[in-house]
Design an enzyme around this catalytic site. Structure first.
Site, mmCIF file in Angstrom:
data_model
loop_
_atom_site.group_PDB
_atom_site.id
_atom_site.type_symbol
_atom_site.label_atom_id
_atom_site.label_comp_id
_atom_site.label_asym_id
_atom_site.label_seq_id
_atom_site.Cartn_x
_atom_site.Cartn_y
_atom_site.Cartn_z
ATOM 1 C CG HIS A 71 -4.354 0.696 4.232
ATOM 2 N ND1 HIS A 71 -3.790 -0.166 3.319
ATOM 3 C CD2 HIS A 71 -5.224 1.483 3.528
ATOM 4 C CE1 HIS A 71 -4.303 0.071 2.115
ATOM 5 N NE2 HIS A 71 -5.164 1.060 2.218
ATOM 6 C CB CYS A 101 -0.987 0.002 1.165
ATOM 7 S SG CYS A 101 -0.233 -0.080 2.801
#
Length: 254
Positions: free
Chosen positions: A214, A20
């Protein structure tokens, strides 16, 4: 910060396993106007004589694939493959993703980006173990250190240091940042007119600690609209949403 051609936002990027952060950095680079204009013109690949690995050739192919693809998302396999390092002893493959050419700002106690920048250019005392070795005295001495920006960059990347230096815990405080930034007060030469920069991308980390969580980002595409890019998802949004984030990286361009 002008685009040579206006178009809709490009494809999202599949998360290929803890990629990510790589994805958001690639998206921010893809929507950096000077870089994108250059790569889309194919000026690099037409004259590149590099044998084997060439990161610019790979980025050129990636940017063209993202912006010209009719798919909603693509897999950035070429970039990941060529960013891997192999141990020459045990042959173990590890992935390392490094951000560079940015300014790291301490944000503990700072309520805004300008406050953090003011602290960045404030003189710091060097003594004790941090003494400075004077070239004239030929010995370590107490000194005053001041950091400033000497040459104004075309693209300015600011990293808000959200890891506590002592505990490594995440600093989750809100740090306000503007859509337009005058860099002149933080230059070596503070005389002269304003050096105005416009925000075009923001990287955000979600999670309670720096060791997990994230990454996603907000980017301003060539049509002037803002989009939230979260791996394969690309959704439109407004500037007020962009400016209300717990930012980790800020991208500005002149």
């Amino acid at each position: 910060m002008d685009w040579r051609q206006k178009r809709r936002p490009g494809a999202g990027l599949y998360n290929l396993g803890s990629t990510c952060y790589l994805n958001v950095v690639l998206q921010c680079l893809t929507y950096t106007p000077p870089l994108a204009n250059y790569l889309l013109s194919r000026q690099h690949s037409r004259f590149c004589h590099q044998q084997g690995f060439c990161m610019m050739c790979i980025m050129e192919a990636h940017v063209r694939k993202v912006l010209y693809s009719s798919a909603s998302a693509i897999r950035p396999r070429a970039v990941i493959r060529d960013l891997r390092f192999t141990c020459l002893s045990c042959k173990t493959v590890s992935d390392f993703y490094m951000a560079f050419l940015d300014i790291l700002l301490k944000i503990k106690g700072a309520s805004s980006l300008t406050t953090a920048l003011e602290d960045f250019v404030t003189p710091k005392q060097l003594d004790g173990k941090k003494c400075f070795k004077c070239s004239k005295c030929k010995k370590k001495v107490a000194a005053s250190k001041r950091l400033t920006i000497h040459h104004e960059p075309r693209v300015l990347t600011l990293c808000l240091g959200r890891a506590d230096e002592r505990t490594s815990r995440k600093i989750s405080q809100v740090v306000g940042y503007p859509e337009f930034l005058d860099l002149r007060p933080y230059m070596s030469d503070t005389a002269g007119g304003p050096l105005l920069y416009s925000l075009y991308a923001v990287v955000v980390h979600s999670g309670h600690t720096c060791l997990e969580g994230h990454f996603f980002c907000y980017t301003k595409v060539s049509n002037g609209q803002w989009y939230k890019m979260n791996d394969v998802t690309v959704d439109s949004c407004g500037i007020h949403t962009v400016l209300g984030q717990q930012a980790y990286l800020l991208f500005y361009a002149r």
